[in-house]
Design a protein around this motif. Structure first.
Motif, PDB file in Angstrom:
ATOM      1  N   ASN A   1      28.517  29.424  22.704  1.00  0.00           N
ATOM      2  CA  ASN A   1      27.612  28.071  22.872  1.00  0.00           C
ATOM      3  C   ASN A   1      27.359  28.261  24.425  1.00  0.00           C
ATOM      4  O   ASN A   1      25.988  28.742  23.919  1.00  0.00           O
TER       5      ASN A   1
ATOM      6  N   ILE B   1      22.776  29.415  24.517  1.00  0.00           N
ATOM      7  CA  ILE B   1      21.922  28.207  24.838  1.00  0.00           C
ATOM      8  C   ILE B   1      21.416  28.970  26.405  1.00  0.00           C
ATOM      9  O   ILE B   1      20.562  28.650  26.544  1.00  0.00           O
TER      10      ILE B   1
ATOM     11  N   THR C   1      15.691  19.410  22.971  1.00  0.00           N
ATOM     12  CA  THR C   1      16.145  19.745  22.118  1.00  0.00           C
ATOM     13  C   THR C   1      15.221  20.979  21.147  1.00  0.00           C
ATOM     14  O   THR C   1      16.600  21.528  20.026  1.00  0.00           O
TER      15      THR C   1
ATOM     16  N   ALA D   1      18.228  23.923  22.591  1.00  0.00           N
ATOM     17  CA  ALA D   1      19.567  22.935  21.326  1.00  0.00           C
ATOM     18  C   ALA D   1      19.327  24.279  19.650  1.00  0.00           C
ATOM     19  O   ALA D   1      20.690  24.558  19.435  1.00  0.00           O
ATOM     20  N   LYS D   2      18.593  23.802  19.517  1.00  0.00           N
ATOM     21  CA  LYS D   2      18.264  23.746  17.805  1.00  0.00           C
ATOM     22  C   LYS D   2      17.979  24.853  18.034  1.00  0.00           C
ATOM     23  O   LYS D   2      18.593  25.927  16.460  1.00  0.00           O
TER      24      LYS D   2
ATOM     25  N   ILE E   1      22.572  18.174  20.504  1.00  0.00           N
ATOM     26  CA  ILE E   1      21.764  17.825  21.683  1.00  0.00           C
ATOM     27  C   ILE E   1      22.920  17.622  22.503  1.00  0.00           C
ATOM     28  O   ILE E   1      23.697  18.078  23.619  1.00  0.00           O
TER      29      ILE E   1
ATOM     30  N   THR F   1      25.916  19.208  22.143  1.00  0.00           N
ATOM     31  CA  THR F   1      27.105  19.907  22.375  1.00  0.00           C
ATOM     32  C   THR F   1      26.209  20.853  23.733  1.00  0.00           C
ATOM     33  O   THR F   1      26.883  20.911  24.658  1.00  0.00           O
ATOM     34  N   LEU F   2      24.988  21.374  23.587  1.00  0.00           N
ATOM     35  CA  LEU F   2      23.961  21.328  25.225  1.00  0.00           C
ATOM     36  C   LEU F   2      24.205  20.458  25.951  1.00  0.00           C
ATOM     37  O   LEU F   2      24.026  20.830  27.432  1.00  0.00           O
TER      38      LEU F   2
END
Length: 184
Positions: free
Chosen positions: A13, A17, A34, A37-38, A44, A46-47
């Motif tokens: 992840n 990112i 946002t 992240a998408k 968001i 997790t980011l």
């Protein structure tokens, strides 16, 4: 007590990112977290677990990219004659400059204008390795101060990529290299 190891999916992840953020911020310094992240396929939250602030994300990109440039100098020198290696490395620095263009203020503030930048010394040393090799083979002037070259390269962070930046960077790099050559 040993810290709990990071799970593989968390590492994946984080890398996604960073990859998405690098491209998004290069395209627009105002890219939203946002949207990043998408596009990375994470929430968001997790980011924010990986990068609690926008500045933290930008600084991690900076650290990763600067370390990559530092590591590339000796690799290019092992594969090419010094003058060619220098030109190729400068091209990579210019490419990085396009990312840094929109976020230079954040990096500058976080590193106290460069005074607290842990990468300053290693980056100057990478330049020095290339310059010394070129000085030794006669393609570059001997005894060039690598910090002077860094100051010349710093203009790359100020070139707007949306206004002919790539072509302008190429012309400026040509001028810098011509000034460094033993016989222009």
């Amino acid at each position: 007590m040993n810290p709990k190891p990071t799970r593989r999916d968390a590492l994946d992840n984080r890398e996604r990112i960073l990859t998405v953020a690098r491209e998004a911020i290069a395209a627009s310094s105002g890219a939203s977290l946002t949207a990043i992240a998408k596009q990375a396929g994470v929430g968001i939250g997790t980011l924010y677990r990986h990068f609690p602030t926008r500045e933290a994300l930008i600084l991690e990109l900076y650290r990763h990219d600067i370390q990559h440039l530092i590591d590339r100098a000796p690799v290019l020198l092992a594969e090419h004659p010094p003058l060619v290696a220098l030109r190729l490395w400068f091209a990579e620095v210019a490419h990085y400059g396009r990312l840094k263009y929109g976020v230079a203020e954040v990096i500058h503030a976080a590193t106290d204008g460069g005074a607290d930048d842990e990468y300053f010394g290693p980056f100057v040393a990478a330049i020095d390795v290339l310059l010394k090799a070129g000085g030794a083979d006669g393609s570059l002037k001997p005894d060039i101060d690598p910090e002077d070259v860094l100051l010349q390269l710093s203009v790359l962070w100020r070139i707007d990529p949306a206004r002919g930046g790539e072509a302008r960077a190429g012309r400026i790099l040509g001028l810098i290299v011509d000034g460094l050559r033993a016989t222009p």
